[in-house]
Design an enzyme around this catalytic site. Structure first.
Site, PDB file in Angstrom:
ATOM      1  N   GLU A   1       0.804  -1.210   0.000  1.00  0.00           N
ATOM      2  CA  GLU A   1       0.000   0.000   0.000  1.00  0.00           C
ATOM      3  C   GLU A   1       0.846   1.275   0.000  1.00  0.00           C
ATOM      4  O   GLU A   1       0.480   2.270  -0.609  1.00  0.00           O
ATOM      5  CB  GLU A   1      -0.929   0.000   1.213  1.00  0.00           C
ATOM      6  CG  GLU A   1      -2.090   0.938   1.048  1.00  0.00           C
ATOM      7  CD  GLU A   1      -3.180   0.662   2.076  1.00  0.00           C
ATOM      8  OE1 GLU A   1      -4.309   1.080   1.841  1.00  0.00           O
ATOM      9  OE2 GLU A   1      -2.883   0.025   3.107  1.00  0.00           O
ATOM     10  N   ASP A   2       1.965   1.232   0.691  1.00  0.00           N
ATOM     11  CA  ASP A   2       2.703   2.475   0.924  1.00  0.00           C
ATOM     12  C   ASP A   2       4.074   2.565   0.251  1.00  0.00           C
ATOM     13  O   ASP A   2       4.791   3.532   0.473  1.00  0.00           O
ATOM     14  CB  ASP A   2       2.892   2.688   2.444  1.00  0.00           C
ATOM     15  CG  ASP A   2       1.562   2.932   3.140  1.00  0.00           C
ATOM     16  OD1 ASP A   2       0.632   3.391   2.457  1.00  0.00           O
ATOM     17  OD2 ASP A   2       1.453   2.662   4.348  1.00  0.00           O
TER      18      ASP A   2
END
Ligand code: MN
Length: 486
Positions: free
Chosen positions: A75-76
């Site tokens: 996600e990051d």
């Protein structure tokens, strides 16, 4: 938490190939999150190491710990789930994928929110470890909540208390439930928090000293009696659960009436030793009358097992002592998570029992399309999954786990849908009782049936409190061509 500090924790629990996988994951996460910062100004990877450390402390298996280390990678960072799969294998990728799918449970309108909740139940039913990683992640986010703006603090803290803590409780992970509530408490109820803190502050210090004194005496006695102690420690009551107790009418906000503020917990090797320890404790200090509870011979309806006694301690004040063996201890503190603890053969003891324990989550996810709208679904979730539970018994002694305020109609449908359909009355604790009576924990419920009955009564939709019962009733009415109010 820094990489070195985390690795020191991991090394106490993992060795060989497992430790190698963890070390590799630490290196990878450090590289992937390079240059990223948390709102607190800390390097981003401190968050994933703190999350993973909690998973180690919970006794989770190596796949879960590795997944915890790389849980924010897809996600990051610029790395993908495919990269994670290639490096750490399909199980870790599956877990990380599950966590990522849950997304950040942000409140963006009711529809999105309800959908996110539903996904959480689906993920939990598939592999409850996904939820356990989510709990660890949330715990660290709560620990660092101070760095966020006040509205965000309140939203996250509330959600932790209203959704995450009840779920942890439902999964039997008392330790996580207690930590989630205690971390959220000052944000959600600042005034009440300050009040409870003020009450316990000076008492804790005095009690800790007494408990330490008792610990020494008991340890000496146990050594003389040649009883092996797995652990002996004082445990302070969680602050939020203390608050809930204090505001109950029978305690009348009076801290003097609370006798388990600090309890001494003794873990030994087997049941025989448990009873021997209580005997020894009663020789050292006088027991408070009526306070010995044998939850081993008669477990609590939720399955909790231990021996409890309260004694007049060295300076005359009552102190609660809890005695259990290792397995009872793990079940009481770690619930579902205990299934991943390594047994003597070095293998996690997963399997059918875990699936059975989260079957309710799958059912809740499926109810979504039975309900007219999101508001109804959210309401149903809150009642069936997040409300306090009561435990009732069938006449043969089976435990039926229901939400608070459930009625004999709910009970019947939770035992079996046929029992619901043919229900004509109920006896609760041997007394004939109306079908809309609220049941209480410990009630023995006998459902009276008429085998010729083919359809539920339409009024039961009002009497039933759970989605499980209502869903069955609605379905039966619909199949019979009878319109039912939604
Ligand atoms: Mn995270």
């Amino acid at each position: 938490m820094q990489a070195a500090e985390f690795l020191a924790v991991a090394k106490q629990h993992f060795h060989g190939d497992d430790l190698k996988r963890i070390t590799d994951a630490v290196e990878f996460a450090t590289m992937a999150h390079q240059g990223q910062q948390r709102k607190s100004g800390q390097p981003y990877e401190t968050h994933v190491f703190a999350t993973a450390a909690k998973l180690v402390e919970l006794g989770m298996d190596v796949d879960t710990v590795v997944a915890g280390i790389v849980h924010d990678v897809p996600e990051d960072t610029t790395y993908t789930l495919a990269d994670v799969e290639q490096l750490f294998g399909p199980t870790v990728a599956h877990l990380v994928g599950g966590v990522t799918k849950l997304g950040k449970l942000k409140y963006r309108g009711l529809e999105r929110y309800v959908e996110n909740l539903r996904r959480m139940f689906v993920a939990m039913a598939e592999d409850v470890r996904v939820m356990i990683i989510k709990f660890a992640d949330r715990l660290h986010n709560l620990e660092t909540l101070g760095a966020l703006p006040p509205e965000k603090q309140l939203r996250i803290a509330r959600e932790s208390m209203e959704i995450f803590a009840p779920l942890a409780h439902r999964l039997g992970i008392g330790e996580i439930k207690g930590q989630l509530e205690d971390l959220a408490f000052p944000y959600v109820y600042p005034v009440e928090y300050a009040w409870v803190r003020g009450l316990v502050g000076p008492r804790y210090e005095a009690l800790d000293r007494i408990v330490d004194e008792m610990k020494i005496a008991i340890t000496r006695g146990l050594t003389e009696a040649k009883i092996t102690t797995m652990s002996i420690h004082g445990r302070r009551k969680h602050l939020y659960s203390l608050y809930e107790k204090l505001i109950r009418p029978e305690y009348n906000r009076d801290i003097q009436r609370i006798t388990d503020l600090v309890a001494l917990r003794i873990v030994v090797q087997n049941v025989t030793d448990c009873y021997a320890v209580v005997g020894l404790v009663h020789q050292l200090w006088k027991p408070v009358p009526q306070r010995f509870k044998d939850y081993i011979a008669q477990p609590k309806p939720n399955g909790y097992r231990s021996l409890h006694t309260t004694v007049f301690g060295p300076h005359g004040q009552p102190v609660e002592i809890q005695v259990r063996d290792q397995q009872m201890h793990e079940e009481a503190e770690y619930g579902v998570a205990a299934h991943w603890h390594y047994n003597e053969s070095g293998k996690p003891q997963t399997g059918a029992r875990v699936t059975e324990k989260v079957a309710w989550a799958r059912q809740l996810a499926e109810w979504k399309h039975e309900l007219a709208n999101d508001e109804q679904y959210l309401e149903a979730l809150k009642i069936d999954a997040l409300q306090k539970r009561i435990f009732c018994f069938t006449p043969t002694g089976d435990v039926i786990d229901l939400p608070e305020h459930a009625t004999p109609i709910d009970f019947a449908y939770h035992v079996h849908s046929d029992l619901g359909t043919t229900c004509v009355g109920a006896r609760v604790n041997d007394k004939l009782t109306a079908l809309d009576t609220e049941l209480r924990s410990g009630d023995v419920v006998e459902i009276l049936t008429d085998k010729n009955r083919k359809l539920p009564n339409r009024d039961w939709l009002e009497m039933a409190k759970t989605q499980t019962a209502r869903g069955h009733i609605r379905k039966a009415l619909r199949e019979a061509g009878i319109e039912s109010p939604t």
